[in-house]
Design a protein around this motif. Sequence first.
Motif, PDB file in Angstrom:
ATOM      1  N   TYR A 141     136.663  46.266 117.717  1.00 30.83           N
ATOM      2  CA  TYR A 141     137.218  47.169 119.359  1.00 30.83           C
ATOM      3  C   TYR A 141     136.757  49.218 118.025  1.00 30.83           C
ATOM      4  CZ  TYR A 141     140.030  48.994 122.319  1.00 30.83           C
ATOM      5  OH  TYR A 141     141.041  49.730 123.264  1.00 30.83           O
ATOM      6  N   LEU A 142     136.165  49.487 118.978  1.00 28.19           N
ATOM      7  CA  LEU A 142     135.603  50.872 118.953  1.00 28.19           C
ATOM      8  C   LEU A 142     136.634  51.922 119.069  1.00 28.19           C
ATOM      9  CD1 LEU A 142     132.792  50.011 117.964  1.00 28.19           C
ATOM     10  CD2 LEU A 142     132.210  52.385 118.600  1.00 28.19           C
ATOM     11  N   LEU A 143     137.323  52.631 118.415  1.00 31.56           N
ATOM     12  CA  LEU A 143     137.966  54.302 119.443  1.00 31.56           C
ATOM     13  C   LEU A 143     137.469  55.518 118.885  1.00 31.56           C
ATOM     14  CD1 LEU A 143     140.856  54.747 120.611  1.00 31.56           C
ATOM     15  CD2 LEU A 143     141.814  54.809 118.602  1.00 31.56           C
ATOM     16  N   GLU A 144     136.835  56.060 119.810  1.00 31.48           N
ATOM     17  CA  GLU A 144     136.769  57.515 119.047  1.00 31.48           C
ATOM     18  C   GLU A 144     137.603  58.297 118.493  1.00 31.48           C
ATOM     19  OE1 GLU A 144     133.978  61.185 121.925  1.00 31.48           O
ATOM     20  OE2 GLU A 144     135.136  59.435 122.782  1.00 31.48           O
ATOM     21  N   SER A 145     137.037  58.670 117.792  1.00 31.12           N
ATOM     22  CA  SER A 145     137.705  59.721 116.411  1.00 31.12           C
ATOM     23  C   SER A 145     138.136  60.981 117.021  1.00 31.12           C
ATOM     24  CB  SER A 145     136.504  60.118 114.985  1.00 31.12           C
ATOM     25  OG  SER A 145     135.592  60.693 116.186  1.00 31.12           O
ATOM     26  N   GLN A 146     137.773  61.598 118.223  1.00 31.18           N
ATOM     27  CA  GLN A 146     138.457  62.290 118.631  1.00 31.18           C
ATOM     28  C   GLN A 146     140.289  62.072 119.305  1.00 31.18           C
ATOM     29  OE1 GLN A 146     137.323  65.296 119.336  1.00 31.18           O
ATOM     30  NE2 GLN A 146     135.168  64.961 118.477  1.00 31.18           N
ATOM     31  N   PHE A 147     140.329  60.949 119.239  1.00 29.47           N
ATOM     32  CA  PHE A 147     141.325  60.411 119.753  1.00 29.47           C
ATOM     33  C   PHE A 147     142.354  60.872 118.457  1.00 29.47           C
ATOM     34  CE2 PHE A 147     140.417  57.717 122.883  1.00 29.47           C
ATOM     35  CZ  PHE A 147     140.900  57.247 123.685  1.00 29.47           C
ATOM     36  N   ILE A 148     142.672  60.699 117.181  1.00 23.09           N
ATOM     37  CA  ILE A 148     142.949  61.387 116.029  1.00 23.09           C
ATOM     38  C   ILE A 148     143.636  62.511 115.937  1.00 23.09           C
ATOM     39  CG2 ILE A 148     141.682  59.431 114.482  1.00 23.09           C
ATOM     40  CD1 ILE A 148     141.088  62.643 112.382  1.00 23.09           C
ATOM     41  N   ILE A 149     143.226  63.464 117.133  1.00 26.09           N
ATOM     42  CA  ILE A 149     143.639  65.436 116.934  1.00 26.09           C
ATOM     43  C   ILE A 149     144.843  65.079 117.868  1.00 26.09           C
ATOM     44  CG2 ILE A 149     142.727  67.182 118.425  1.00 26.09           C
ATOM     45  CD1 ILE A 149     139.830  66.285 117.301  1.00 26.09           C
ATOM     46  N   ASP A 150     144.265  64.713 118.790  1.00 28.10           N
ATOM     47  CA  ASP A 150     146.279  64.093 119.344  1.00 28.10           C
ATOM     48  C   ASP A 150     147.068  62.674 118.925  1.00 28.10           C
ATOM     49  OD1 ASP A 150     147.921  64.058 121.249  1.00 28.10           O
ATOM     50  OD2 ASP A 150     147.099  65.589 122.762  1.00 28.10           O
ATOM     51  N   SER A 151     147.783  63.021 117.511  1.00 26.49           N
ATOM     52  CA  SER A 151     149.061  62.142 117.650  1.00 26.49           C
ATOM     53  C   SER A 151     148.767  60.790 119.258  1.00 26.49           C
ATOM     54  CB  SER A 151     150.044  62.392 116.872  1.00 26.49           C
ATOM     55  OG  SER A 151     149.016  63.176 115.841  1.00 26.49           O
ATOM     56  N   SER A 152     149.418  61.849 119.741  1.00 27.81           N
ATOM     57  CA  SER A 152     149.694  60.782 121.062  1.00 27.81           C
ATOM     58  C   SER A 152     148.706  60.055 121.741  1.00 27.81           C
ATOM     59  CB  SER A 152     150.475  61.581 121.872  1.00 27.81           C
ATOM     60  OG  SER A 152     149.610  62.498 122.459  1.00 27.81           O
ATOM     61  N   LYS A 153     147.534  60.213 121.842  1.00 30.05           N
ATOM     62  CA  LYS A 153     146.175  59.559 121.785  1.00 30.05           C
ATOM     63  C   LYS A 153     145.954  58.818 120.983  1.00 30.05           C
ATOM     64  CE  LYS A 153     142.568  61.576 123.738  1.00 30.05           C
ATOM     65  NZ  LYS A 153     141.662  62.263 123.339  1.00 30.05           N
ATOM     66  N   PHE A 154     146.328  59.423 120.069  1.00 26.28           N
ATOM     67  CA  PHE A 154     145.996  58.217 118.287  1.00 26.28           C
ATOM     68  C   PHE A 154     147.074  56.558 118.761  1.00 26.28           C
ATOM     69  CE2 PHE A 154     145.930  56.075 114.228  1.00 26.28           C
ATOM     70  CZ  PHE A 154     145.019  55.639 113.926  1.00 26.28           C
ATOM     71  N   PHE A 155     148.109  57.049 119.187  1.00 27.97           N
ATOM     72  CA  PHE A 155     148.904  55.832 119.382  1.00 27.97           C
ATOM     73  C   PHE A 155     148.710  55.156 120.755  1.00 27.97           C
ATOM     74  CE2 PHE A 155     152.601  58.062 116.696  1.00 27.97           C
ATOM     75  CZ  PHE A 155     152.905  57.165 115.880  1.00 27.97           C
ATOM     76  N   SER A 156     148.210  55.496 121.444  1.00 33.32           N
ATOM     77  CA  SER A 156     147.594  54.884 122.720  1.00 33.32           C
ATOM     78  C   SER A 156     146.685  54.277 122.556  1.00 33.32           C
ATOM     79  CB  SER A 156     147.218  55.780 123.920  1.00 33.32           C
ATOM     80  OG  SER A 156     146.226  55.754 124.882  1.00 33.32           O
ATOM     81  N   GLY A 157     145.420  54.512 121.542  1.00 31.24           N
ATOM     82  CA  GLY A 157     144.343  54.665 120.672  1.00 31.24           C
ATOM     83  C   GLY A 157     144.742  52.778 120.528  1.00 31.24           C
ATOM     84  N   THR A 158     145.167  53.396 119.643  1.00 32.98           N
ATOM     85  CA  THR A 158     146.084  51.279 118.138  1.00 32.98           C
ATOM     86  C   THR A 158     146.463  50.914 119.150  1.00 32.98           C
ATOM     87  OG1 THR A 158     146.313  53.476 116.467  1.00 32.98           O
ATOM     88  CG2 THR A 158     147.557  51.009 116.123  1.00 32.98           C
ATOM     89  N   LEU A 159     147.248  51.044 120.482  1.00 30.92           N
ATOM     90  CA  LEU A 159     148.192  50.358 120.587  1.00 30.92           C
ATOM     91  C   LEU A 159     147.197  49.356 121.627  1.00 30.92           C
ATOM     92  CD1 LEU A 159     151.084  52.046 122.475  1.00 30.92           C
ATOM     93  CD2 LEU A 159     151.615  49.943 121.106  1.00 30.92           C
ATOM     94  N   SER A 160     145.852  49.912 122.123  1.00 33.26           N
ATOM     95  CA  SER A 160     145.171  49.268 122.991  1.00 33.26           C
ATOM     96  C   SER A 160     144.481  48.742 122.120  1.00 33.26           C
ATOM     97  CB  SER A 160     144.065  50.490 123.613  1.00 33.26           C
ATOM     98  OG  SER A 160     143.263  51.054 122.556  1.00 33.26           O
ATOM     99  N   ALA A 161     144.011  48.286 120.596  1.00 35.38           N
ATOM    100  CA  ALA A 161     143.409  47.933 120.257  1.00 35.38           C
ATOM    101  C   ALA A 161     144.317  46.681 119.722  1.00 35.38           C
ATOM    102  CB  ALA A 161     142.965  48.713 118.656  1.00 35.38           C
TER     103      ALA A 161
END
Length: 272
Positions: free
Chosen positions: A137-157
Motif C-alpha cells: 500500500y503506497l502513501l505519498e510522502s506529501q501526506f506527512i506535511i499535514d498531520s491530519s492528512k497523514f492520519f487519513s492516509g494511515t486509516l485508509s492503509a
Amino acid sequence: MSRTGVLVLGPAGAGKSTFCNGIISHMQQIGRRAHLVNLDPAADPQQYEFTIDIKDLISLQDVMEEMELGPNGGLLYCFEFLLNNLDWLDEEIGDYNDEYLIFDCPGQIELYTHFPVLPTIVKHLQQSLNFNLCACYLLESQFIIDSSKFFSGTLSAMSAMILLELPHINILSKVDLIKSEYSKKQLKKFLNPDPLMLAKKEDEFNPKFSKLTNAIANLVDDFGMVQFLPLDCSKEGNNIETILSYIDDVTQWSEAQEPKEPKDEIEFNEDD
C-alpha cells in the motif's frame, strides 16, 4: 509449485505504476522474471508493457460511453464484469508458476476499503490459482506535511489491511521529493508512527475536532499495525531492493523455489 503475486494499492498519484515498473526493472537486473498485470481499466502502460491487461476484457472508456456512467460508476461496473468472468483471468495467468506477477490496481481506494471487489479477487487467486500474495500500500510522502492528512492516509492503509487479510507492506512513496524539508530523524517518526504523539500537536488541528483526532489516534495506536518503508526513487537513494526483500519474506518466495543442483564434489588429493 505455488505462485507469487504482489497487489500494489494506494490512492491516485501515489506512484503505484512507477513502483511496479521499478520492481520489474530491478528484477531484470538480478536475473529474475516478473510480469505486470494491469487491473486498472483506464491505465496505459509506461516503461514496461502489460503481460495481462484488463482492458483486453473491458475498458472504462467503453463502459462510460455505452452505459453513460461516470468514472467511479464505470469502474465498479468493470470490476463487477471481471468478477463474472474470472475464467478470463485464469486463462490469462496460465502457467506462470515460478515468476512474480505484479498486480497494478486502480487508485480508487474504495475498491479495497469499502467494497468487497478486490477481496473476492484475492480469495480466487489464493484458493483457485494457489497464489502466495502480499499487498503493498503506497502513501505519498506529501501526506506527512499535514498531520491530519497523514492520519487519513494511515486509516485508509489500515482499512485495506483489515479488509484484504493479506500480508501487508505499507510504503511511504516519493521520499526523494521531501528530502530537503525533512531530515532522516524527522522522517523516521512517520515511518514507525506514534499516533498519540502526533495527535498532541493541537496547533495543527481545529480545536472543534480535537476529540475526534484523539479518538482516531487511539484507534490507530490500539491496532498497532501501520508502519511504513520509505520509497526513494532517486538514483542516489533507490531502495527497491530493500522493499523487494520484504516482499520475498512475507510471500515466502525463496521457500517455493526448486532446490538447486549441488556443485560438483571437491576433489581431494590422495595424500589428504
